[in-house]
Design an enzyme around this catalytic site. Structure first.
Site, PDB file in Angstrom:
ATOM      1  N   GLY A   1     -16.438  29.026  61.386  1.00 54.23           N
ATOM      2  CA  GLY A   1     -15.437  27.965  61.339  1.00 54.23           C
ATOM      3  C   GLY A   1     -15.830  27.053  60.195  1.00 54.23           C
ATOM      4  N   HIS A   2     -15.069  27.089  59.113  1.00 54.51           N
ATOM      5  CA  HIS A   2     -15.425  26.328  57.915  1.00 54.51           C
ATOM      6  C   HIS A   2     -14.419  25.198  57.727  1.00 54.51           C
ATOM      7  CE1 HIS A   2     -17.772  30.010  56.195  1.00 54.51           C
ATOM      8  NE2 HIS A   2     -18.229  29.578  57.344  1.00 54.51           N
TER       9      HIS A   2
ATOM     10  N   LYS B   1     -17.129  22.729  53.168  1.00 56.76           N
ATOM     11  CA  LYS B   1     -16.935  21.563  52.299  1.00 56.76           C
ATOM     12  C   LYS B   1     -17.448  21.845  50.887  1.00 56.76           C
ATOM     13  CE  LYS B   1     -18.475  17.326  50.644  1.00 56.76           C
ATOM     14  NZ  LYS B   1     -18.656  15.911  50.691  1.00 56.76           N
TER      15      LYS B   1
ATOM     16  N   GLN C   1     -22.153  31.750  58.676  1.00 55.09           N
ATOM     17  CA  GLN C   1     -23.347  31.569  59.518  1.00 55.09           C
ATOM     18  C   GLN C   1     -24.497  30.964  58.684  1.00 55.09           C
ATOM     19  OE1 GLN C   1     -21.691  34.989  59.876  1.00 55.09           O
ATOM     20  NE2 GLN C   1     -20.392  33.729  61.154  1.00 55.09           N
TER      21      GLN C   1
ATOM     22  N   ASP D   1     -22.946  26.156  60.312  1.00 54.34           N
ATOM     23  CA  ASP D   1     -22.282  24.850  60.355  1.00 54.34           C
ATOM     24  C   ASP D   1     -22.953  23.806  59.479  1.00 54.34           C
ATOM     25  OD1 ASP D   1     -20.568  25.987  62.217  1.00 54.34           O
ATOM     26  OD2 ASP D   1     -21.816  25.358  63.909  1.00 54.34           O
TER      27      ASP D   1
ATOM     28  N   ARG E   1     -17.807  24.088  71.289  1.00 51.18           N
ATOM     29  CA  ARG E   1     -19.021  23.827  72.087  1.00 51.18           C
ATOM     30  C   ARG E   1     -19.856  22.721  71.452  1.00 51.18           C
ATOM     31  NH1 ARG E   1     -21.794  29.636  72.309  1.00 51.18           N
ATOM     32  NH2 ARG E   1     -20.882  29.729  70.232  1.00 51.18           N
TER      33      ARG E   1
ATOM     34  N   LYS F   1     -20.882  24.494  54.730  1.00 47.02           N
ATOM     35  CA  LYS F   1     -20.578  25.453  53.649  1.00 47.02           C
ATOM     36  C   LYS F   1     -19.135  25.291  53.181  1.00 47.02           C
ATOM     37  CE  LYS F   1     -21.726  28.743  56.496  1.00 47.02           C
ATOM     38  NZ  LYS F   1     -22.284  27.939  57.605  1.00 47.02           N
TER      39      LYS F   1
HETATM   40  P1  GDP Z   1     -19.646  25.345  57.939  1.00 44.16           P
HETATM   41  O1  GDP Z   1     -19.471  26.323  59.057  1.00 44.16           O
HETATM   42  O2  GDP Z   1     -20.988  25.460  57.290  1.00 44.16           O
HETATM   43  O3  GDP Z   1     -18.530  25.389  56.936  1.00 44.16           O
HETATM   44  O4  GDP Z   1     -19.609  23.900  58.618  1.00 44.16           O
HETATM   45  P2  GDP Z   1     -18.566  23.379  59.744  1.00 44.16           P
HETATM   46  O5  GDP Z   1     -17.273  23.111  59.089  1.00 44.16           O
HETATM   47  O6  GDP Z   1     -18.585  24.278  60.926  1.00 44.16           O
HETATM   48  O7  GDP Z   1     -19.299  22.045  60.225  1.00 44.16           O
HETATM   49  C1  GDP Z   1     -19.627  21.039  59.332  1.00 44.16           C
HETATM   50  C2  GDP Z   1     -18.947  19.740  59.808  1.00 44.16           C
HETATM   51  O8  GDP Z   1     -19.511  18.653  59.109  1.00 44.16           O
HETATM   52  C3  GDP Z   1     -17.468  19.690  59.508  1.00 44.16           C
HETATM   53  O9  GDP Z   1     -16.833  18.940  60.504  1.00 44.16           O
HETATM   54  C4  GDP Z   1     -17.397  18.957  58.175  1.00 44.16           C
HETATM   55  O10 GDP Z   1     -16.165  18.290  57.963  1.00 44.16           O
HETATM   56  C5  GDP Z   1     -18.516  17.972  58.352  1.00 44.16           C
HETATM   57  N1  GDP Z   1     -19.208  17.571  57.113  1.00 44.16           N
HETATM   58  C6  GDP Z   1     -19.546  18.303  56.029  1.00 44.16           C
HETATM   59  N2  GDP Z   1     -20.273  17.580  55.164  1.00 44.16           N
HETATM   60  C7  GDP Z   1     -20.414  16.346  55.720  1.00 44.16           C
HETATM   61  C8  GDP Z   1     -21.089  15.161  55.329  1.00 44.16           C
HETATM   62  O11 GDP Z   1     -21.745  15.087  54.299  1.00 44.16           O
HETATM   63  N3  GDP Z   1     -21.031  14.099  56.189  1.00 44.16           N
HETATM   64  C9  GDP Z   1     -20.340  14.148  57.365  1.00 44.16           C
HETATM   65  N4  GDP Z   1     -20.342  13.071  58.136  1.00 44.16           N
HETATM   66  N5  GDP Z   1     -19.691  15.250  57.757  1.00 44.16           N
HETATM   67  C10 GDP Z   1     -19.732  16.344  56.955  1.00 44.16           C
HETATM   68  P1  IMO Z   2     -20.320  29.253  60.465  1.00 41.45           P
HETATM   69  O1  IMO Z   2     -19.898  30.192  59.362  1.00 41.45           O
HETATM   70  C1  IMO Z   2     -22.699  28.461  64.039  1.00 41.45           C
HETATM   71  C2  IMO Z   2     -23.766  31.935  66.494  1.00 41.45           C
HETATM   72  C3  IMO Z   2     -23.170  31.923  67.883  1.00 41.45           C
HETATM   73  C4  IMO Z   2     -24.253  32.694  68.634  1.00 41.45           C
HETATM   74  C5  IMO Z   2     -24.670  33.741  67.625  1.00 41.45           C
HETATM   75  C6  IMO Z   2     -24.000  35.111  67.798  1.00 41.45           C
HETATM   76  O2  IMO Z   2     -19.229  28.355  60.920  1.00 41.45           O
HETATM   77  O3  IMO Z   2     -21.577  28.550  60.111  1.00 41.45           O
HETATM   78  P2  IMO Z   2     -21.533  35.980  67.278  1.00 41.45           P
HETATM   79  O4  IMO Z   2     -20.217  35.537  67.820  1.00 41.45           O
HETATM   80  O5  IMO Z   2     -21.643  35.913  65.796  1.00 41.45           O
HETATM   81  O6  IMO Z   2     -21.953  37.336  67.808  1.00 41.45           O
HETATM   82  O7  IMO Z   2     -22.601  34.926  67.900  1.00 41.45           O
HETATM   83  O8  IMO Z   2     -24.345  33.217  66.343  1.00 41.45           O
HETATM   84  N1  IMO Z   2     -22.774  31.779  65.392  1.00 41.45           N
HETATM   85  C7  IMO Z   2     -22.575  30.638  64.727  1.00 41.45           C
HETATM   86  N2  IMO Z   2     -23.094  29.408  64.903  1.00 41.45           N
HETATM   87  N3  IMO Z   2     -21.844  28.696  63.009  1.00 41.45           N
HETATM   88  C8  IMO Z   2     -21.335  29.921  62.796  1.00 41.45           C
HETATM   89  O9  IMO Z   2     -20.580  30.222  61.719  1.00 41.45           O
HETATM   90  C9  IMO Z   2     -21.655  30.961  63.703  1.00 41.45           C
HETATM   91  N4  IMO Z   2     -21.321  32.263  63.794  1.00 41.45           N
HETATM   92  C10 IMO Z   2     -22.021  32.750  64.836  1.00 41.45           C
HETATM   93  O10 IMO Z   2     -23.010  30.605  68.366  1.00 41.45           O
HETATM   94  O11 IMO Z   2     -25.351  31.855  68.865  1.00 41.45           O
HETATM   95 MG    MG Z   3     -18.937  26.346  61.066  1.00 41.25          MG
END
Ligand code: GDP
Ligand code: IMO
Ligand code: MG
Length: 424
Positions: free
Chosen positions: A40-41, A18, A221, A13, A300, A16
């Site tokens: 979840g991207h 973005k 991840q 999270d 969560r 990535k």
């Molecule tokens: P990923 O799994 O690495 O693609 O990241 P996620 O999408 O799960 O979580 C990143 C969250 O941060 C998302 O809600 C994005 O929209 C948000 N985000 C990304 N870059 C920035 C930033 O520079 N500032 C803020 N405030 N939010 C950001």
């Molecule tokens: P992105 O790509 C954050 C975490 C789960 C748990 C552990 C194992 O959005 O960054 P799994 O379902 O893979 O067997 O869970 O890994 N986890 C993540 N945490 N971002 C993710 O993906 C994750 N993918 C798995 O919360 O701790």
């Molecule tokens: Mg994510």
């Protein structure tokens, strides 16, 4: 010719989605090389938020080809929904998407086992998307691959073999195994929608490379969730580091030009497991509120804490990072003092990197830096940032030993400071 890998350096999270969305505007192909719908991207384009779990985060652009690599585990229902979303937006032109025949299918039995295990005392807080059991089937050589959808008799035999393997554990955990014939029939029905997009993804990647095209390899991840280099056993079940970009896409290590590590300006984690710089109580709540830190897949609340230098150093090493992209700098606005963990102490010794065991017992050694009150979301150059924010970035570069080449100051594509062209 360029192949650029994007990996998370923390516990996922990091933003990535973005960064990949932004860089894809300049790419010819974007490849998801691992993981499944545990990811979840999030992409934000002109204020509209879209979350993808399986299709590469370049999907909202019109041009680059989207490739789902051999290292992925694919839930067919989620993928069909995401392809439908692309079609709805007029982005699913012929040849736009290739799903590797070698990628594995997440079966209903994988969800069931993930769910049953998470009820027990050994729960690790998975996303319950069937990821661990699916990769387990892959390693046990009884998995079902996307290419198996082509041959109904073969598919039925593969599904039956997988289910037979799981039956004892499911029964011991008090569950009821799914019916193999029904599962195979359901998969064959879903296959109709996927068939046009299934192909030789590895050939597509190499053809792009040989044509001198720009290829972006999108990780899921983060390094600390890597099956080998993460906080085992509180990890996911695949190689999420740069090595996984090779095995998961079919490229060789020599084909990779740059490896960009994405790091939040602080740290978050979802699920169980050690997190040395975690902030408990109001300080952690405040970061969660400011950063909207709730999982994009499971909703969560994410655990929040200070930036962890040893984690950065570790990620630089195990991924061979050439640079860092720093996200969510805007979230730190208004904090009088920022803490950065520069090392750990464990049993009287100073550690520069996370140990393979005992991370839950380390004490972070913090350095304090002054914060800033100015709104940085409008900054598009480094000079437009307050000096204290620039000093924070410089300290991160020192700790990591690689330059920060992109700074994200908001969720939107536009809210970005580019310091160096990744393709140059
Ligand atoms: P990923 O799994 O690495 O693609 O990241 P996620 O999408 O799960 O979580 C990143 C969250 O941060 C998302 O809600 C994005 O929209 C948000 N985000 C990304 N870059 C920035 C930033 O520079 N500032 C803020 N405030 N939010 C950001
Ligand atoms: P992105 O790509 C954050 C975490 C789960 C748990 C552990 C194992 O959005 O960054 P799994 O379902 O893979 O067997 O869970 O890994 N986890 C993540 N945490 N971002 C993710 O993906 C994750 N993918 C798995 O919360 O701790
Ligand atoms: Mg994510």
């Amino acid at each position: 010719m360029s192949a650029v890998v994007i990996v998370g350096v923390q516990w996922g999270d990091e933003g990535k989605g973005k960064v990949v969305d932004l860089l894809t505007a300049e790419a010819d192909a974007v490849v998801r090389f691992g993981g499944g719908a545990n990811a979840g991207h999030t992409l934000v384009v002109d204020g509209e938020k879209v979350v993808f779990h399986l299709v590469p985060s370049g999907a909202l652009h019109t041009r680059p080809r989207c490739i789902l690599g051999a290292g992925m585990v694919i839930d067919p229902r989620v993928l069909i929904d995401e392809l439908a979303e692309m079609r709805r937006r007029g982005l699913l032109s012929e040849g736009r998407v290739t799903i590797s025949e070698r990628a594995h299918l997440v079966l209903p039995v994988h969800f069931l086992v993930d769910e049953l295990r998470e009820r027990g005392p050994g729960a690790i807080g998975t996303t319950k998307r069937g990821i661990g059991p699916c990769y387990q089937d892959r390693a046990a050589r009884r998995g079902v691959r996307i290419g198996d959808l082509d041959d109904p008799a073969h598919l039925k035999a593969r599904v039956a073999a997988s289910l037979a393997g799981w039956r004892p554990e499911i029964e011991a955990l008090g569950g009821t195994p799914p019916n193999p014939v029904q599962v195979a029939d359901e998969l064959l029905a879903l296959a109709e929608e996927l068939r046009p997009w299934i192909g030789d993804a590895e050939d597509a990647v190499h053809t792009a490379r040989e044509a001198g095209e720009r290829i972006l390899l999108e990780g899921a991840q983060g390094t600390m969730l890597d099956i080998d280099h993460g906080t085992y056993p509180f990890v996911t079940s695949s190689s999420v580091t740069a090595g996984g970009a090779c095995t998961g896409s079919g490229l060789g290590p020599g084909h990779i030009d740059r490896v960009v590590g994405i790091s939040k300006a602080y740290t978050t984690r979802v699920g169980e497991g050690p997190f040395p710089t975690e902030l408990h109580g109001e300080a952690g709540e405040a970061l969660r509120r400011a950063g909207h830190e709730f999982g994009a897949t499971t909703g969560r609340p994410r655990r929040c804490g200070w930036l962890d230098g040893p984690v950065l150093r570790h990620a630089v090493r195990v991924n061979g990072l050439t640079e860092l992209a720093l996200t969510k700098l805007d979230v730190l606005q208004g904090l009088e003092t920022l803490k950065v963990c520069v090392a750990y102490e464990l049993d009287g010794a100073r550690l520069e990197r996370p140990p393979s065991r005992g991370l839950e017992r380390v004490t972070p050694i913090y350095e304090e830096l002054p914060g800033w009150t100015e709104d940085v979301a409008g900054a598009r150059t480094l000079d437009a940032l307050p000096e204290t924010a620039r000093a924070y970035i410089r300290r991160i570069e020192e700790l990591a030993g690689v330059p920060v080449t992109l700074v994200s100051v908001g969720p939107d594509r536009e809210e970005t400071i580019r310091l160096r062209d990744v393709w140059a």
